[in-house]
Design a protein around this motif. Sequence first.
Motif, mmCIF file in Angstrom:
data_model
loop_
_atom_site.group_PDB
_atom_site.id
_atom_site.type_symbol
_atom_site.label_atom_id
_atom_site.label_comp_id
_atom_site.label_asym_id
_atom_site.label_seq_id
_atom_site.Cartn_x
_atom_site.Cartn_y
_atom_site.Cartn_z
ATOM 1 N N ILE A 55 0.822 -1.218 0.000
ATOM 2 C CA ILE A 55 0.000 0.000 0.000
ATOM 3 C C ILE A 55 0.849 1.258 0.000
ATOM 4 N N TYR A 56 1.865 1.307 0.863
ATOM 5 C CA TYR A 56 2.622 2.543 1.051
ATOM 6 C C TYR A 56 3.915 2.597 0.238
ATOM 7 N N GLY A 57 4.478 1.444 -0.077
ATOM 8 C CA GLY A 57 5.722 1.427 -0.833
ATOM 9 C C GLY A 57 5.538 1.279 -2.324
ATOM 10 N N LEU A 58 4.481 0.575 -2.724
ATOM 11 C CA LEU A 58 4.206 0.336 -4.145
ATOM 12 C C LEU A 58 2.753 0.675 -4.462
ATOM 13 N N PRO A 59 2.332 1.916 -4.215
ATOM 14 C CA PRO A 59 0.909 2.259 -4.337
ATOM 15 C C PRO A 59 0.342 2.123 -5.743
ATOM 16 N N ASP A 60 1.190 2.069 -6.755
ATOM 17 C CA ASP A 60 0.703 1.904 -8.127
ATOM 18 C C ASP A 60 0.445 0.446 -8.494
ATOM 19 N N ALA A 61 0.957 -0.472 -7.704
ATOM 20 C CA ALA A 61 0.845 -1.894 -8.032
ATOM 21 C C ALA A 61 -0.609 -2.357 -7.969
ATOM 22 N N PRO A 62 -1.020 -3.183 -8.922
ATOM 23 C CA PRO A 62 -2.392 -3.718 -8.880
ATOM 24 C C PRO A 62 -2.703 -4.438 -7.568
ATOM 25 N N LEU A 63 -1.729 -5.116 -6.981
ATOM 26 C CA LEU A 63 -1.953 -5.863 -5.745
ATOM 27 C C LEU A 63 -2.116 -4.960 -4.526
ATOM 28 N N ALA A 64 -1.843 -3.656 -4.684
ATOM 29 C CA ALA A 64 -1.958 -2.694 -3.586
ATOM 30 C C ALA A 64 -3.263 -1.908 -3.621
ATOM 31 N N GLN A 65 -4.083 -2.132 -4.616
ATOM 32 C CA GLN A 65 -5.317 -1.362 -4.756
ATOM 33 C C GLN A 65 -6.361 -1.816 -3.733
ATOM 34 N N PRO A 66 -7.252 -0.903 -3.314
ATOM 35 C CA PRO A 66 -8.225 -1.232 -2.269
ATOM 36 C C PRO A 66 -9.004 -2.525 -2.507
ATOM 37 N N ARG A 67 -9.430 -2.767 -3.728
ATOM 38 C CA ARG A 67 -10.169 -3.993 -4.044
ATOM 39 C C ARG A 67 -9.353 -5.219 -3.643
ATOM 40 N N ASN A 68 -8.085 -5.193 -3.965
ATOM 41 C CA ASN A 68 -7.213 -6.327 -3.680
ATOM 42 C C ASN A 68 -6.886 -6.442 -2.195
ATOM 43 N N ILE A 149 -4.723 8.890 2.456
ATOM 44 C CA ILE A 149 -4.171 10.164 2.920
ATOM 45 C C ILE A 149 -2.691 10.276 2.578
ATOM 46 N N THR A 150 -1.904 9.302 3.012
ATOM 47 C CA THR A 150 -0.453 9.439 2.879
ATOM 48 C C THR A 150 0.030 9.318 1.436
ATOM 49 N N ASN A 151 -0.588 8.471 0.652
ATOM 50 C CA ASN A 151 -0.114 8.296 -0.728
ATOM 51 C C ASN A 151 -0.476 9.453 -1.634
ATOM 52 N N ASN A 152 -1.288 10.358 -1.166
ATOM 53 C CA ASN A 152 -1.639 11.532 -1.966
ATOM 54 C C ASN A 152 -0.979 12.807 -1.440
ATOM 55 N N LEU A 153 0.022 12.649 -0.566
ATOM 56 C CA LEU A 153 0.746 13.811 -0.056
ATOM 57 C C LEU A 153 1.646 14.424 -1.123
ATOM 58 N N LEU A 154 2.155 13.609 -2.018
ATOM 59 C CA LEU A 154 3.010 14.109 -3.102
ATOM 60 C C LEU A 154 2.189 14.194 -4.388
ATOM 61 N N PRO A 155 2.373 15.255 -5.168
ATOM 62 C CA PRO A 155 1.595 15.385 -6.404
ATOM 63 C C PRO A 155 1.882 14.273 -7.423
ATOM 64 N N GLU A 156 3.077 13.670 -7.352
ATOM 65 C CA GLU A 156 3.406 12.610 -8.312
ATOM 66 C C GLU A 156 2.852 11.238 -7.911
ATOM 67 N N ARG A 157 2.249 11.163 -6.744
ATOM 68 C CA ARG A 157 1.640 9.903 -6.293
ATOM 69 C C ARG A 157 0.130 10.058 -6.290
ATOM 70 N N LYS A 158 -0.547 9.010 -6.720
ATOM 71 C CA LYS A 158 -2.009 9.011 -6.721
ATOM 72 C C LYS A 158 -2.468 7.636 -6.261
ATOM 73 N N TYR A 159 -3.260 7.605 -5.214
ATOM 74 C CA TYR A 159 -3.786 6.342 -4.701
ATOM 75 C C TYR A 159 -5.237 6.547 -4.331
ATOM 76 N N PRO A 160 -6.089 5.677 -4.748
ATOM 77 C CA PRO A 160 -5.819 4.459 -5.514
ATOM 78 C C PRO A 160 -5.821 4.742 -7.008
ATOM 79 N N LYS A 161 -5.347 3.775 -7.744
ATOM 80 C CA LYS A 161 -5.424 3.843 -9.205
ATOM 81 C C LYS A 161 -6.831 3.501 -9.646
ATOM 82 N N TYR A 162 -7.490 2.620 -8.907
ATOM 83 C CA TYR A 162 -8.885 2.248 -9.149
ATOM 84 C C TYR A 162 -9.445 1.633 -7.869
ATOM 85 N N TRP A 163 -10.754 1.628 -7.772
ATOM 86 C CA TRP A 163 -11.427 1.040 -6.614
ATOM 87 C C TRP A 163 -11.907 -0.374 -6.918
ATOM 88 N N LEU A 164 -12.552 -0.568 -8.029
ATOM 89 C CA LEU A 164 -13.119 -1.895 -8.344
ATOM 90 C C LEU A 164 -12.528 -2.528 -9.567
#
Length: 164
Positions: A55-68, A149-164
């Motif tokens: 979640i916090y180290g690889l927020p772009d990874a498909p396995l880190a998304q909320p659904r997963n 909250i934390t993954n959206n502190l930097l403008p270059e990070r966006k979490y989540p990539k998708y919900w479902l």
Amino acid sequence: MLGSRRTAPLSAPSWKELLVSWFGAFSGIGVVAVLTLVYNMPMIVSSFGASALLIYGLPDAPLAQPRNVIGGHIISAICGVTVYALCGLTWWSAALAASLAILLMLLTRTAHPPGGATALGAVLARVSPMYILTPVALGATLLVLVGLITNNLLPERKYPKYWL
């Protein structure tokens, strides 16, 4: 079996990203641990440590998304609780719980590797059905909320990539 030569060099994250990853992991696990201690109610399982990395180290990874994260942990907890209730604690019930969780996560497209440990832990710890709601569902949801909250502190990070 020998693998192949890496074609791209390994790149390290920036210091800002490392700091945000550390802060997210500290905050996420900290929130769940504090609530566990304050309310004397289990809200944390050891597999959440691995979830924190995703979640916090690889927020772009498909396995880190909320659904997963949430779905994978809940499915795995259900598998572990059910297998333990039906089969008790044996070497094969532990293997069955983890492998069944993997199968169901793959079928439902909610693969989250720490889920295998969640299922295995349910059998080994001889948990009750309440394990599904707390610590697993509630704890995984809290980790994702802190990630929002934390993954959206930097403008270059966006979490989540998708919900479902």
